[in-house]
Design an enzyme around this catalytic site. Structure first.
Site, PDB file in Angstrom:
ATOM      1  N   CYS A 162       0.880  -1.290   0.096  1.00  0.00           N
ATOM      2  CA  CYS A 162       0.063  -0.159  -0.049  1.00  0.00           C
ATOM      3  C   CYS A 162       0.655   1.142   0.000  1.00  0.00           C
ATOM      4  O   CYS A 162       1.757   1.433   0.809  1.00  0.00           O
ATOM      5  CB  CYS A 162      -0.847   0.119   1.188  1.00  0.00           C
TER       6      CYS A 162
ATOM      7  N   CYS B 244       0.606   3.516   3.359  1.00  0.00           N
ATOM      8  CA  CYS B 244       0.842   3.390   4.592  1.00  0.00           C
ATOM      9  C   CYS B 244       2.284   3.883   4.847  1.00  0.00           C
ATOM     10  O   CYS B 244       2.969   4.280   3.927  1.00  0.00           O
ATOM     11  CB  CYS B 244       0.941   1.583   4.758  1.00  0.00           C
TER      12      CYS B 244
ATOM     13  N   HIS C 230      -3.972   0.733   8.308  1.00  0.00           N
ATOM     14  CA  HIS C 230      -4.119   0.431   7.253  1.00  0.00           C
ATOM     15  C   HIS C 230      -5.810  -0.242   7.270  1.00  0.00           C
ATOM     16  O   HIS C 230      -6.621  -0.012   6.102  1.00  0.00           O
ATOM     17  CB  HIS C 230      -3.433  -0.588   6.641  1.00  0.00           C
TER      18      HIS C 230
ATOM     19  N   ASN D 180     -14.094   9.313  -0.766  1.00  0.00           N
ATOM     20  CA  ASN D 180     -14.796   7.885  -1.364  1.00  0.00           C
ATOM     21  C   ASN D 180     -14.471   7.032  -0.522  1.00  0.00           C
ATOM     22  O   ASN D 180     -13.169   6.611  -0.171  1.00  0.00           O
ATOM     23  CB  ASN D 180     -14.312   7.701  -2.865  1.00  0.00           C
TER      24      ASN D 180
ATOM     25  N   HIS E  71      -6.606   1.821   1.748  1.00  0.00           N
ATOM     26  CA  HIS E  71      -6.156   2.639   3.258  1.00  0.00           C
ATOM     27  C   HIS E  71      -7.095   3.799   3.371  1.00  0.00           C
ATOM     28  O   HIS E  71      -7.724   4.496   2.486  1.00  0.00           O
ATOM     29  CB  HIS E  71      -4.704   3.230   2.743  1.00  0.00           C
TER      30      HIS E  71
ATOM     31  N   HIS F 259      -8.584   7.037   3.554  1.00  0.00           N
ATOM     32  CA  HIS F 259      -8.212   8.457   3.175  1.00  0.00           C
ATOM     33  C   HIS F 259      -9.043   9.160   2.351  1.00  0.00           C
ATOM     34  O   HIS F 259      -9.832   8.591   1.706  1.00  0.00           O
ATOM     35  CB  HIS F 259      -6.771   8.137   1.818  1.00  0.00           C
TER      36      HIS F 259
ATOM     37  N   GLN G 108      -9.714  12.915  -0.528  1.00  0.00           N
ATOM     38  CA  GLN G 108      -8.970  13.723  -1.454  1.00  0.00           C
ATOM     39  C   GLN G 108      -9.319  15.171  -1.296  1.00  0.00           C
ATOM     40  O   GLN G 108     -10.329  15.534  -0.784  1.00  0.00           O
ATOM     41  CB  GLN G 108      -9.063  13.442  -2.846  1.00  0.00           C
TER      42      GLN G 108
END
Length: 360
Positions: A70, A73, A116, A156, A167, A169, A171
Site C-alpha cells: 500500500c 502506509c 491500514h 470516497n 487505506h 484516505h 482527497q
C-alpha cells in the site's frame, strides 16, 4: 497541532499533521522517482456550460495493490511508500496522478490514519479533529493559489464507489472554476433572496428540516438531516447551526463538537444494513460504501450571481451511499445519467427513521 512540510523525491509537497508538538519529521523519500509529468487539461462544454478535466496520465495510477504494498502506509524497511516516515497521525500530499494540475488546479491526498485496516469511523474524536484541522489548513493554503477558485474536500469509501486504494484516505480538489453543483446552489440562493426580499435560502432550508421529521441527529452546534428531495437512497446533510461560508469560518465550539457528531453519523451508516446482512454489507463487507463531500463557497468573484456574496453560502457536508438495500446498489441509469433526473427508491422520511433507529 504541529504542521511539517517537506518534499517527496519527485518534488511533490507532503505535509505531516501531528497532535504533539515535539514530533520530528525529517525522514527522506529514498525512492528513485522522476519528476511527475501530467497531461491534465480542462475543457468547457459549450452546450451545458460545464467543464471536464481530461487527464489521460491517470490510466497508469496504482490499482488495488496488496496490503503489504500500500502506497499510503508508512515506509518500513525496504518497503518505501508515499510517506517516508515510519508513522504518522495525518498526512497530506500532492497526488502523483492528479486530475487537475498546474493552471488547471491541484489535487491532494489526505491520509486519515496510518492504520491500514481502519476507517474514518474508527478514529478517536481527537484524530477526527486533527483531520478537520488539516482540511481547514489546506482550504486556506489552496485558496491563495492564483489558479484556484474553489476547494473541495471529500472521501470516497468502498470498492463500489470506485476506490482503488483500501487505506483510509480522502482527497482535496482545488478547481480553477466554480463547480456546476455550487453554481446551481448560488443561482437558487440569488433567486430566493430576490423573491423574498432578502431571506437566505440555506437558512430557510435548515429551518424547514428542523421543523419536519427528517432530522437524524442534533448537537448544540450541528444538525444532520435527510433532505426533503434526497437524490440517494440514504443521504444525509450535516450543517453547522451558525451559517458560515467555509471551514475557515467555523468557530471553536463548532470545531470541538464536529468529531463527535460526524463519527456518530458515519457509524450509523455502517449499521443501516446490519440487520438484513447479519453485520455484513450485501457484498460481504462490513462497511457501507459512501461519498462524503464538503461544500464550501468559491473564493472567486460571485458577480454573475446578482446580490449574492460569499457569506450567503452555507458550508455543509453531504454524506450518501449508493447502496439502496442489502446486496443492491443504486445505479445511475437512463434518467439519472441521461437527463440528470434522479429517481429515489427510498422515501427520505423512511431513510431518516432508519438512521435514527440505528443510534448507538
Amino acid at each position: 497541532m504541529k504542521k511539517t512540510s517537506t518534499r517527496l523525491a519527485d518534488g511533490r509537497e507532503l505535509i505531516y499533521y501531528d497532535r504533539r508538538d515535539d514530533v520530528v519529521r525529517d525522514a527522506v523519500d529514498k525512492r528513485p522517482l522522476e519528476r511527475t509529468v501530467t497531461t491534465s487539461e480542462v475543457r468547457r462544454d459549450p452546450l451545458l456550460g460545464d467543464s471536464v478535466a481530461v487527464a489521460s496520465h491517470r490510466q497508469g495510477r496504482t490499482y488495488h495493490p496488496p496490503a503489504d504494498e500500500c502506497p499510503l502506509c508508512p515506509s518500513e524497511g525496504d518497503r518505501l511508500s508515499e510517506i517516508p516516515d515510519s508513522s504518522y497521525d495525518a498526512v497530506v500530499f500532492e497526488n502523483r496522478f492528479p486530475s487537475l494540475a498546474g493552471d488547471s488546479g491541484r489535487c491532494e491526498v489526505v491520509c486519515f490514519t496510518s492504520d491500514h485496516n481502519a476507517s474514518f469511523a474508527d478514529l478517536t474524536e481527537e484524530q477526527a479533529g486533527l483531520v478537520l484541522e488539516a482540511w481547514t489548513d489546506r482550504t486556506s493554503e489552496l485558496s491563495h493559489l492564483p489558479s484556484v477558485e474553489q476547494v473541495f474536500c471529500f472521501e470516497n469509501r468502498g470498492a463500489e464507489i470506485g476506490v482503488t486504494l483500501g487505506h483510509p484516505h480522502g482527497q482535496i480538489y482545488a478547481y480553477p472554476f466554480t463547480t456546476p453543483r455550487t453554481a446551481l446552489m448560488l443561482r437558487s440562493v440569488a433567486a430566493h433572496k430576490e423573491a423574498t426580499g432578502g431571506e437566505n435560502l440555506f437558512d430557510a432550508v435548515l429551518r424547514r428540516e428542523l421543523a419536519e421529521n427528517r432530522v437524524v441527529l442534533e448537537g448544540e452546534h450541528w444538525v444532520a438531516f435527510v433532505p426533503y428531495a434526497a437524490h440517494w437512497p440514504y443521504e444525509v446533510h450535516l450543517y453547522p447551526r451558525r451559517r458560515v461560508p467555509d471551514l475557515l469560518a467555523l468557530d471553536e465550539d463548532a470545531r470541538t463538537e464536529f468529531p463527535k457528531v460526524y463519527l456518530e453519523l458515519l457509524r450509523r451508516f455502517d449499521r443501516i444494513f446490519d440487520e438484513a446482512d447479519g453485520g455484513k454489507g450485501g457484498d460481504g463487507e462490513s462497511q457501507t460504501p459512501y461519498i462524503s463531500a464538503w461544500h464550501q463557497a468559491p473564493f472567486g468573484t460571485l458577480e454573475e450571481y446578482e446580490g449574492v456574496n460569499r457569506d450567503d453560502f452555507a458550508l455543509h457536508l453531504e454524506l450518501f451511499t449508493i447502496r439502496r438495500t442489502s446486496g443492491k446498489l443504486k445505479f445511475l441509469a437512463g434518467s439519472e445519467s441521461g437527463m440528470n433526473v434522479f429517481i429515489n427508491d427510498v422515501p427520505p422520511e423512511r431513510a431518516a427513521e432508519r438512521l435514527r433507529e440505528v443510534a448507538s
